[in-house]
Design a protein around this motif. Structure first.
Motif, PDB file in Angstrom:
ATOM      1  N   VAL A 112       0.928  -1.339  -0.157  1.00  0.00           N
ATOM      2  CA  VAL A 112       0.386   0.109  -0.450  1.00  0.00           C
ATOM      3  C   VAL A 112       0.597   1.234  -0.353  1.00  0.00           C
ATOM      4  CG1 VAL A 112      -2.467   1.340   1.162  1.00  0.00           C
ATOM      5  CG2 VAL A 112      -1.419  -0.902   1.120  1.00  0.00           C
ATOM      6  N   LEU A 113       1.116   1.737  -1.007  1.00  0.00           N
ATOM      7  CA  LEU A 113       2.358   2.809  -1.071  1.00  0.00           C
ATOM      8  C   LEU A 113       1.997   4.212  -1.102  1.00  0.00           C
ATOM      9  CD1 LEU A 113       3.612   2.462  -4.858  1.00  0.00           C
ATOM     10  CD2 LEU A 113       4.566   1.202  -2.472  1.00  0.00           C
ATOM     11  N   PHE A 114       2.241   4.770  -0.834  1.00  0.00           N
ATOM     12  CA  PHE A 114       2.031   6.354  -0.208  1.00  0.00           C
ATOM     13  C   PHE A 114       2.312   7.037  -1.513  1.00  0.00           C
ATOM     14  CE2 PHE A 114       3.981   5.455   4.161  1.00  0.00           C
ATOM     15  CZ  PHE A 114       2.297   5.870   4.832  1.00  0.00           C
ATOM     16  N   LEU A 115       1.181   8.073  -2.044  1.00  0.00           N
ATOM     17  CA  LEU A 115       0.888   8.512  -3.000  1.00  0.00           C
ATOM     18  C   LEU A 115       2.402   9.759  -2.820  1.00  0.00           C
ATOM     19  CD1 LEU A 115      -2.417   9.236  -2.119  1.00  0.00           C
ATOM     20  CD2 LEU A 115      -1.294   8.566  -4.715  1.00  0.00           C
ATOM     21  N   GLU A 116       2.403  10.858  -1.670  1.00  0.00           N
ATOM     22  CA  GLU A 116       3.446  11.295  -1.739  1.00  0.00           C
ATOM     23  C   GLU A 116       4.882  11.596  -1.711  1.00  0.00           C
ATOM     24  OE1 GLU A 116       2.127  11.635   2.475  1.00  0.00           O
ATOM     25  OE2 GLU A 116       0.954  11.486   0.428  1.00  0.00           O
ATOM     26  N   LEU A 117       5.789   9.967  -1.591  1.00  0.00           N
ATOM     27  CA  LEU A 117       6.977   9.077  -0.789  1.00  0.00           C
ATOM     28  C   LEU A 117       7.005   8.002  -1.744  1.00  0.00           C
ATOM     29  CD1 LEU A 117       5.744   9.049   3.182  1.00  0.00           C
ATOM     30  CD2 LEU A 117       7.693  10.960   1.944  1.00  0.00           C
ATOM     31  N   ASP A 118       6.070   7.671  -2.170  1.00  0.00           N
ATOM     32  CA  ASP A 118       6.358   6.768  -3.317  1.00  0.00           C
ATOM     33  C   ASP A 118       6.019   6.656  -4.828  1.00  0.00           C
ATOM     34  OD1 ASP A 118       7.553   4.961  -1.344  1.00  0.00           O
ATOM     35  OD2 ASP A 118       5.291   4.648  -0.779  1.00  0.00           O
ATOM     36  N   LEU A 119       4.603   7.354  -5.000  1.00  0.00           N
ATOM     37  CA  LEU A 119       4.140   7.204  -5.982  1.00  0.00           C
ATOM     38  C   LEU A 119       4.219   8.299  -6.768  1.00  0.00           C
ATOM     39  CD1 LEU A 119       0.723   5.971  -5.173  1.00  0.00           C
ATOM     40  CD2 LEU A 119       2.105   4.338  -7.099  1.00  0.00           C
ATOM     41  N   TYR A 120       4.581   9.444  -6.474  1.00  0.00           N
ATOM     42  CA  TYR A 120       4.870  11.090  -6.554  1.00  0.00           C
ATOM     43  C   TYR A 120       6.065  11.281  -6.188  1.00  0.00           C
ATOM     44  CZ  TYR A 120       0.781  11.054  -9.141  1.00  0.00           C
ATOM     45  OH  TYR A 120      -1.105  11.344  -9.371  1.00  0.00           O
ATOM     46  N   ALA A 121       6.701  10.526  -6.217  1.00  0.00           N
ATOM     47  CA  ALA A 121       8.570  10.885  -5.304  1.00  0.00           C
ATOM     48  C   ALA A 121       9.068  11.086  -6.350  1.00  0.00           C
ATOM     49  CB  ALA A 121       8.327  10.300  -4.118  1.00  0.00           C
ATOM     50  N   ASP A 122      10.498  11.936  -6.038  1.00  0.00           N
ATOM     51  CA  ASP A 122      11.466  11.721  -7.673  1.00  0.00           C
ATOM     52  C   ASP A 122      11.206  11.959  -9.010  1.00  0.00           C
ATOM     53  OD1 ASP A 122      13.054  11.165  -5.063  1.00  0.00           O
ATOM     54  OD2 ASP A 122      12.175   8.936  -5.033  1.00  0.00           O
ATOM     55  N   ASP A 123      10.372  12.469  -8.483  1.00  0.00           N
ATOM     56  CA  ASP A 123       9.901  13.833 -10.347  1.00  0.00           C
ATOM     57  C   ASP A 123       8.801  12.074 -10.964  1.00  0.00           C
ATOM     58  OD1 ASP A 123      10.633  15.984 -10.078  1.00  0.00           O
ATOM     59  OD2 ASP A 123      12.311  15.452 -10.294  1.00  0.00           O
ATOM     60  N   LEU A 136      -5.853   1.221  -3.451  1.00  0.00           N
ATOM     61  CA  LEU A 136      -5.725   1.152  -2.279  1.00  0.00           C
ATOM     62  C   LEU A 136      -4.776   2.347  -2.013  1.00  0.00           C
ATOM     63  CD1 LEU A 136      -6.705   0.253   0.316  1.00  0.00           C
ATOM     64  CD2 LEU A 136      -5.834  -1.757   0.232  1.00  0.00           C
ATOM     65  N   MET A 137      -4.322   2.899  -1.293  1.00  0.00           N
ATOM     66  CA  MET A 137      -3.350   3.663  -1.514  1.00  0.00           C
ATOM     67  C   MET A 137      -3.493   4.654   0.312  1.00  0.00           C
ATOM     68  SD  MET A 137      -4.105   5.488  -5.212  1.00  0.00           S
ATOM     69  CE  MET A 137      -5.697   5.427  -4.815  1.00  0.00           C
ATOM     70  N   ALA A 138      -2.519   5.216  -0.104  1.00  0.00           N
ATOM     71  CA  ALA A 138      -1.867   5.526   1.189  1.00  0.00           C
ATOM     72  C   ALA A 138      -1.483   7.758   1.350  1.00  0.00           C
ATOM     73  CB  ALA A 138      -1.266   5.228   2.762  1.00  0.00           C
ATOM     74  N   THR A 139      -1.744   8.279   2.335  1.00  0.00           N
ATOM     75  CA  THR A 139      -1.191   9.617   2.619  1.00  0.00           C
ATOM     76  C   THR A 139      -0.911   9.452   4.131  1.00  0.00           C
ATOM     77  OG1 THR A 139      -1.200  11.583   1.873  1.00  0.00           O
ATOM     78  CG2 THR A 139      -3.222  10.478   2.031  1.00  0.00           C
ATOM     79  N   HIS A 140       0.461  11.174   3.871  1.00  0.00           N
ATOM     80  CA  HIS A 140       0.322  11.067   5.791  1.00  0.00           C
ATOM     81  C   HIS A 140      -0.135  12.988   5.345  1.00  0.00           C
ATOM     82  CE1 HIS A 140       2.345   8.451   7.579  1.00  0.00           C
ATOM     83  NE2 HIS A 140       3.664   7.900   6.984  1.00  0.00           N
ATOM     84  N   VAL A 141      -0.770  13.384   3.518  1.00  0.00           N
ATOM     85  CA  VAL A 141      -0.898  14.631   4.129  1.00  0.00           C
ATOM     86  C   VAL A 141      -2.422  15.092   4.727  1.00  0.00           C
ATOM     87  CG1 VAL A 141      -2.030  16.184   2.168  1.00  0.00           C
ATOM     88  CG2 VAL A 141      -0.251  14.627   1.795  1.00  0.00           C
ATOM     89  N   PRO A 142      -2.436  16.693   5.410  1.00  0.00           N
ATOM     90  CA  PRO A 142      -3.365  16.487   6.343  1.00  0.00           C
ATOM     91  C   PRO A 142      -4.206  16.831   5.104  1.00  0.00           C
ATOM     92  CG  PRO A 142      -1.243  18.275   6.553  1.00  0.00           C
ATOM     93  CD  PRO A 142      -0.987  17.352   5.673  1.00  0.00           C
ATOM     94  N   PHE A 143      -5.822  16.973   5.901  1.00  0.00           N
ATOM     95  CA  PHE A 143      -6.611  17.040   4.746  1.00  0.00           C
ATOM     96  C   PHE A 143      -7.615  18.459   4.108  1.00  0.00           C
ATOM     97  CE2 PHE A 143     -11.545  18.478   3.897  1.00  0.00           C
ATOM     98  CZ  PHE A 143     -11.543  16.687   3.247  1.00  0.00           C
ATOM     99  N   ALA A 144      -6.840  19.253   4.484  1.00  0.00           N
ATOM    100  CA  ALA A 144      -6.898  20.822   3.638  1.00  0.00           C
ATOM    101  C   ALA A 144      -5.409  20.784   2.719  1.00  0.00           C
ATOM    102  CB  ALA A 144      -7.246  21.650   4.326  1.00  0.00           C
ATOM    103  N   SER A 145      -5.118  20.390   2.782  1.00  0.00           N
ATOM    104  CA  SER A 145      -3.740  19.724   0.834  1.00  0.00           C
ATOM    105  C   SER A 145      -4.204  18.700   0.696  1.00  0.00           C
ATOM    106  CB  SER A 145      -2.518  19.725   2.116  1.00  0.00           C
ATOM    107  OG  SER A 145      -2.054  21.219   2.987  1.00  0.00           O
TER     108      SER A 145
END
Length: 332
Positions: A112-123, A136-145
């Motif tokens: 279950v990959l993190f969107l900002e740390l895995d899927l969209y990391a490093d361009d 099925l994905m994951a994130t640590h990003v706050p709701f407002a962002s």
């Protein structure tokens, strides 16, 4: 090859392009927990690499109504919830009795990959055609962002909240383990506790992160399912069944009679996952040893580290930040 010639793991590669350097020079910055520096972007703190991933996620991701996104503040039980969600959602294609079940051979973070740390990391440009439905994905990003497409769709968000005292200790220990792995000095508990209390924690302030999803869960309960780590630990069967109902994949009577709920909980238990070969000796693509994600997983470990003064200070902050919202932390 000497130690000095080995490239640092991805999460410590802190040399952005000149354009990004210019951008980060405009942001507030503080001493980092793992990296040397963290920056404040849209009201939360993170590393330069993570923020680049967040921006790409915000600009490019197109949510689908069938998506399921797991959300946590760091070190709040992400590995456990990823394993439970993966086993739950994929139980038809990957029966729990399967000898080569993915959770037996891969770390939950690789499933279950993190969107900002895995899927969209490093361009990177993610290939979502490889995902089965529901994605099925994951994130640590706050709701407002979160991207507007996530906020405005029927995407399901599952939020796991841990009491701030245990979350702090787990984050401090995790960060220091990564620093030791890379021959860097560790940060003292006193310094990082002061950081945490000021709101300078990874994807923090902690209370802002929690409150954003708590309020959304109250206003839109069909979209955000808010879970407490301590409550799941106490009554795992009840909450796994509630989670299945929220995700529209409830357990059938036959499944319950056959012990499928119990088998998922056994497979995903902290003790079982921690002792698997992949989590004892394996590494993630970012270079982090999988064993770093399995420390204790217990409730109340903060009592082994906090002074009376630290406890009083954080109690005061918790009361101040959460008193009007109706959210109560248990077992602290």
């Amino acid at each position: 090859m000497t130690t000095s010639q080995i490239s640092p793991p991805k999460y410590l590669q802190e040399e952005p392009s000149e354009e990004w350097k210019k951008f980060f020079s405009t942001l507030p910055k503080e001493k980092g927990w793992i990296e040397s520096t963290i920056y404040n972007y849209q009201g939360f703190w993170s590393s330069s690499r993570s923020i680049q991933g967040v921006i790409a996620f915000q600009q490019q991701f197109q949510a689908q109504d069938s998506d399921i996104i797991l959300v946590t503040s760091p070190k709040s039980g992400s590995v456990w919830l990823k394993s439970l969600l993966f086993a739950l959602v994929n139980r038809k294609n990957n029966p729990i009795s399967q000898q080569d079940h993915p959770l037996l051979v891969k770390n939950p973070h690789d499933l279950v990959l993190f969107l900002e740390l895995d899927l969209y990391a490093d361009d990177q440009v993610p290939d979502f055609s490889l995902f089965t439905s529901p994605r099925l994905m994951a994130t640590h990003v706050p709701f407002a962002s979160l991207p507007k497409s996530v906020q405005n769709s029927r995407t399901k968000l599952v939020y796991l909240c841990r009491n701030p005292k245990d979350a702090f200790i787990s984050m401090w220990q995790f960060a220091n383990n990564l620093r030791l792995d890379n021959h860097k000095d560790t940060n003292s508990i006193e310094e990082m506790f002061d950081h945490f209390c000021k709101g300078v924690s990874i994807y923090g302030p902690f209370w802002d992160h929690v409150l954003g999803y708590w309020k959304e869960s109250k206003e839109n309960p069909d979209k955000v399912f808010f879970l407490m780590y301590e409550e799941i630990k106490k009554q795992p069967k009840i909450y796994l069944k509630r989670l299945a109902e929220f995700l529209k994949c409830p357990f059938s009577k036959e499944e319950e009679n056959c012990g499928v709920v119990d088998e998922i909980l056994r497979l995903c238990s902290f003790g079982n996952l921690r002792n698997l070969e992949v989590n004892v000796n394996g590494k993630m693509l970012t270079g982090i040893a999988n064993k770093n994600f399995f420390r204790q997983g217990e409730v109340g470990d903060w009592k082994n580290y906090f002074t009376v003064e630290m406890n009083d200070k954080l109690n005061h902050i918790i009361e101040q930040k959460f008193q009007r919202c109706g959210l109560k932390f248990l077992y602290i």
